[in-house]
Scaffold this active site. Sequence first.
Site, PDB file in Angstrom:
ATOM      1  N   SER A  60      -3.058  -7.534   2.980  1.00 34.34           N
ATOM      2  CA  SER A  60      -3.330  -7.457   4.423  1.00 34.34           C
ATOM      3  C   SER A  60      -3.709  -8.838   4.955  1.00 34.34           C
ATOM      4  O   SER A  60      -3.399  -9.188   6.099  1.00 34.34           O
ATOM      5  CB  SER A  60      -4.465  -6.466   4.702  1.00 34.34           C
ATOM      6  OG  SER A  60      -4.119  -5.194   4.254  1.00 34.34           O
ATOM      7  N   HIS A  97       0.839  -1.203   0.000  1.00 37.03           N
ATOM      8  CA  HIS A  97       0.000   0.000   0.000  1.00 37.03           C
ATOM      9  C   HIS A  97       0.875   1.254   0.000  1.00 37.03           C
ATOM     10  O   HIS A  97       0.614   2.200  -0.738  1.00 37.03           O
ATOM     11  CB  HIS A  97      -0.874   0.060   1.267  1.00 37.03           C
ATOM     12  CG  HIS A  97      -1.899  -1.017   1.384  1.00 37.03           C
ATOM     13  ND1 HIS A  97      -2.060  -1.772   2.517  1.00 37.03           N
ATOM     14  CD2 HIS A  97      -2.834  -1.474   0.506  1.00 37.03           C
ATOM     15  CE1 HIS A  97      -3.057  -2.633   2.353  1.00 37.03           C
ATOM     16  NE2 HIS A  97      -3.534  -2.480   1.134  1.00 37.03           N
ATOM     17  N   LYS A 149     -18.206  -6.022   8.103  1.00 36.67           N
ATOM     18  CA  LYS A 149     -17.007  -6.871   8.072  1.00 36.67           C
ATOM     19  C   LYS A 149     -16.173  -6.624   9.327  1.00 36.67           C
ATOM     20  O   LYS A 149     -15.876  -5.483   9.658  1.00 36.67           O
ATOM     21  CB  LYS A 149     -16.188  -6.499   6.813  1.00 36.67           C
ATOM     22  CG  LYS A 149     -15.339  -7.626   6.269  1.00 36.67           C
ATOM     23  CD  LYS A 149     -14.780  -7.247   4.902  1.00 36.67           C
ATOM     24  CE  LYS A 149     -13.310  -7.536   4.814  1.00 36.67           C
ATOM     25  NZ  LYS A 149     -12.687  -6.949   3.622  1.00 36.67           N
ATOM     26  N   ARG A 152      -1.842  -6.336  -8.534  1.00 40.08           N
ATOM     27  CA  ARG A 152      -0.711  -7.204  -8.215  1.00 40.08           C
ATOM     28  C   ARG A 152      -0.495  -8.254  -9.280  1.00 40.08           C
ATOM     29  O   ARG A 152       0.594  -8.437  -9.781  1.00 40.08           O
ATOM     30  CB  ARG A 152      -0.949  -7.899  -6.869  1.00 40.08           C
ATOM     31  CG  ARG A 152      -0.777  -6.981  -5.690  1.00 40.08           C
ATOM     32  CD  ARG A 152      -1.300  -7.587  -4.448  1.00 40.08           C
ATOM     33  NE  ARG A 152      -2.717  -7.865  -4.587  1.00 40.08           N
ATOM     34  CZ  ARG A 152      -3.546  -8.075  -3.585  1.00 40.08           C
ATOM     35  NH1 ARG A 152      -3.105  -8.093  -2.361  1.00 40.08           N
ATOM     36  NH2 ARG A 152      -4.824  -8.298  -3.792  1.00 40.08           N
TER      37      ARG A 152
END
Length: 164
Positions: A128, A17, A41, A90
């Site tokens: 993460s 990030h 969440k 990614r």
Amino acid sequence: MKTAIYPGSFDPLTFGHLDIIERSSKIVDKLVIGVLNNSAKKSLFSLEERVSMIKEMTTSLPNVEVGSFEGLLVDYMKEINATIIIRGLRAVTDFEYELQIAQANSVQNSDIETIFLTTNLNYSYLSSTIVKEFASYGGDISKFVPEQFIDRIYAKYNITKNTR
Ligand code: PNS
């Protein structure tokens, strides 16, 4: 003045990030890091903790601000006058999901453009979720997150220096 948003959960912020933040802050006038407050969440870090961790790591970037939002990204963008969304790509596995969000947001508001930055090769595996998985077993996360976060992350799993 072009304002961009880099949205995400940042639970927690990783080197991947940070790389996207540093690079994108050089190509827009103002970058707002928009931390998603998703009450549906369960996150490891509270919204306040996530915002403050990002602030801690971005103080040297004068055109970067950290904010938070609940609800739709397009609505938050109106509020802060942002027209650009920054997302990191990614691998090809990210592409389908990211394309779908980008197109859906563009249908909602045709002034919005999404800019994808390819992640630095050093962090192309990093997320993460990976950080949390390793940390939960006391694994080494020093290559994943800034040093000052390490103890705070282990503490969430009640892992101390003696137990890792
Ligand atoms: O990197 P993340 O944590 O997967 O981020 C996802 C994010 C925050 C970009 C996305 O879930 C989002 O924009 N959520 C806000 C709600 C919304 O606008 N949904 C419509 C697009 S999916």
